[in-house]
Design an enzyme around this catalytic site. Structure first.
Site, PDB file in Angstrom:
ATOM      1  N   HIS A  62      -7.507  -5.500  -0.270  1.00 22.00           N
ATOM      2  CA  HIS A  62      -6.312  -4.783   0.182  1.00 22.00           C
ATOM      3  C   HIS A  62      -5.688  -5.408   1.428  1.00 22.00           C
ATOM      4  O   HIS A  62      -4.464  -5.396   1.585  1.00 22.00           O
ATOM      5  CB  HIS A  62      -6.670  -3.318   0.447  1.00 22.00           C
ATOM      6  CG  HIS A  62      -5.493  -2.390   0.425  1.00 22.00           C
ATOM      7  ND1 HIS A  62      -4.778  -2.114  -0.717  1.00 22.00           N
ATOM      8  CD2 HIS A  62      -4.896  -1.685   1.429  1.00 22.00           C
ATOM      9  CE1 HIS A  62      -3.796  -1.281  -0.431  1.00 22.00           C
ATOM     10  NE2 HIS A  62      -3.842  -1.003   0.862  1.00 22.00           N
ATOM     11  N   ASP A  76     -14.168 -12.170   7.482  1.00 24.99           N
ATOM     12  CA  ASP A  76     -13.237 -11.046   7.629  1.00 24.99           C
ATOM     13  C   ASP A  76     -14.040  -9.767   7.863  1.00 24.99           C
ATOM     14  O   ASP A  76     -14.777  -9.320   6.982  1.00 24.99           O
ATOM     15  CB  ASP A  76     -12.377 -10.926   6.369  1.00 24.99           C
ATOM     16  CG  ASP A  76     -11.234  -9.934   6.533  1.00 24.99           C
ATOM     17  OD1 ASP A  76     -11.355  -9.028   7.379  1.00 24.99           O
ATOM     18  OD2 ASP A  76     -10.235 -10.059   5.806  1.00 24.99           O
ATOM     19  N   SER A 130       0.823  -1.198   0.000  1.00 19.23           N
ATOM     20  CA  SER A 130       0.000   0.000   0.000  1.00 19.23           C
ATOM     21  C   SER A 130       0.866   1.259   0.000  1.00 19.23           C
ATOM     22  O   SER A 130       1.672   1.475  -0.907  1.00 19.23           O
ATOM     23  CB  SER A 130      -0.944  -0.033   1.218  1.00 19.23           C
ATOM     24  OG  SER A 130      -1.862   1.028   1.191  1.00 19.23           O
ATOM     25  N   ASP A 165      -6.141  -8.676   2.345  1.00 22.87           N
ATOM     26  CA  ASP A 165      -5.699 -10.036   2.005  1.00 22.87           C
ATOM     27  C   ASP A 165      -4.262 -10.060   1.492  1.00 22.87           C
ATOM     28  O   ASP A 165      -3.549 -11.050   1.660  1.00 22.87           O
ATOM     29  CB  ASP A 165      -6.586 -10.641   0.906  1.00 22.87           C
ATOM     30  CG  ASP A 165      -8.027 -10.830   1.328  1.00 22.87           C
ATOM     31  OD1 ASP A 165      -8.294 -10.886   2.542  1.00 22.87           O
ATOM     32  OD2 ASP A 165      -8.885 -10.919   0.430  1.00 22.87           O
ATOM     33  N   ASP A 170      -8.856  -3.349  -5.381  1.00 22.25           N
ATOM     34  CA  ASP A 170      -8.814  -4.211  -4.195  1.00 22.25           C
ATOM     35  C   ASP A 170      -9.589  -3.611  -3.027  1.00 22.25           C
ATOM     36  O   ASP A 170      -9.482  -4.070  -1.895  1.00 22.25           O
ATOM     37  CB  ASP A 170      -7.370  -4.502  -3.785  1.00 22.25           C
ATOM     38  CG  ASP A 170      -6.595  -3.258  -3.340  1.00 22.25           C
ATOM     39  OD1 ASP A 170      -7.208  -2.169  -3.257  1.00 22.25           O
ATOM     40  OD2 ASP A 170      -5.385  -3.376  -3.081  1.00 22.25           O
TER      41      ASP A 170
END
Length: 321
Positions: free
Chosen positions: A287, A246, A118, A289, A265
């Site tokens: 993002h 999640d 990121s 994962d 994502d």
């Protein structure tokens, strides 16, 4: 506290089941047994760099969940950097540079391999730009290499100097403080507004004008594979919602709507994530994962993120870095 422990144990059990299924699914991608001891043994240390609001461990959940241990198990020397959870690319880059210098001095290695997730991607790219002599490779995982439309949308509803901006910055600071309270991450100062401005398309393009190495010159292409002797790679996901267990998936599914039909994502578009040699930008990850974050709860029909990090370490090893 007992309820919290029960929830953590339940999540850990669920994560174990998911990871087991992923490992079965990915068996065809595992290395031969006779190379296992040195499969990830790169010439230079690997440094993992977290993204915005990053931490090392939060209530037993690692940012790079299970990845460092797995890389070390088959030969890699791995360090997890700690930079400001919220600040500009340059400020975080300077903090990372200090850690890289310490790692080089400590290990006797001439260089390091940087893998940034990121916001950790431009953070890593900064170090490679200003001190190319210390970097052997830069790998972007779900990297914000051309900005994020989510940041653009936030900037659009939070005009500079407005009351809304002040309230949002205060809320962001409070959330970051809460993460610190329950984590063992960095105690470095932070600047939420500098983070937002950096992550916008305009902010990232301005950064790229100063540090253009390996950034694609086309809308969704690849960049230079090698610049100043440094190898550049990237991969990312393109599925915001991947696992009902999640708790981060609903939020990413919502933020992913900002991108319309553009693959993303949940926080970064596939095209924006491209850097250098694109290994793949459409894994069925969101993002979180991408770093196996939420106890490894990802898409059971996709290769495990841990496997991707192992394969990439082997790729670097085969390059001689």
């Amino acid at each position: 506290m007992n309820k919290l422990k029960t929830v953590k144990h339940a999540l850990a059990a669920a994560a174990f089941m998911v990871c087991s299924l992923q490992n079965v699914y990915a068996m065809g991608t595992q290395p031969p047994a006779d190379s296992e001891a040195t499969y990830t043994k790169t010439k230079y240390p690997i440094v993992l760099v977290h993204g915005v609001l990053g931490f090392d461990s939060l209530l037993g959940m690692d940012y790079f969940y299970g990845i460092p241990a797995e890389l070390q198990r088959s030969g890699a020397q791995v360090y997890v950097a700690q930079v400001s959870p919220a600040d500009s690319y340059e400020k975080r880059g300077e903090q990372l540079l200090e850690q890289v210098q310490r790692i080089v001095a400590m290990t006797g290695a001439q260089k390091v391999n940087l893998i940034g997730h990121s916001m950790g991607s431009p953070t890593s790219r900064y170090v490679a730009s200003v001190r190319p002599d210390l970097v052997a490779s830069v790998t972007s995982v779900g990297g914000v290499n051309k900005g994020s439309k989510v940041a653009d949308a936030l900037r659009g509803v939070l005009p500079a100097g407005s009351v809304a901006e002040s309230v949002a910055v205060a809320a962001g600071g409070a959330f970051a403080s809460l993460i610190r309270l329950f984590s063992t991450g960095s105690s470095l100062s932070q600047d939420e507004l500098a983070t937002l401005n950096s992550l916008t398309t305009a902010g990232t393009l301005a950064f790229n004008s100063r540090h253009p190495q390996a950034v694609p010159t086309t809308a969704c292409g690849e960049g230079a594979y090698q610049v100043n002797g440094i190898h550049y790679f990237s991969w990312s996901g393109a599925q915001p919602y991947t696992n009902p267990l999640d708790v981060g998936d609903p939020l990413l599914a919502a933020t992913g709507l900002v991108f319309g039909a553009e693959p993303n994502d949940g926080l970064v578009s596939s095209c924006s994530s491209n850097l250098g040699q694109v290994i793949r930008n459409n894994y069925r990850f969101n993002h979180l994962d991408e770093t196996n974050m939420f106890f490894g709860l990802g898409n059971i029909l996709e290769t495990s993120p841990v496997t991707l990090f192992r394969q990439h370490a082997n790729r670097l090893r085969n390059l001689g870095v």
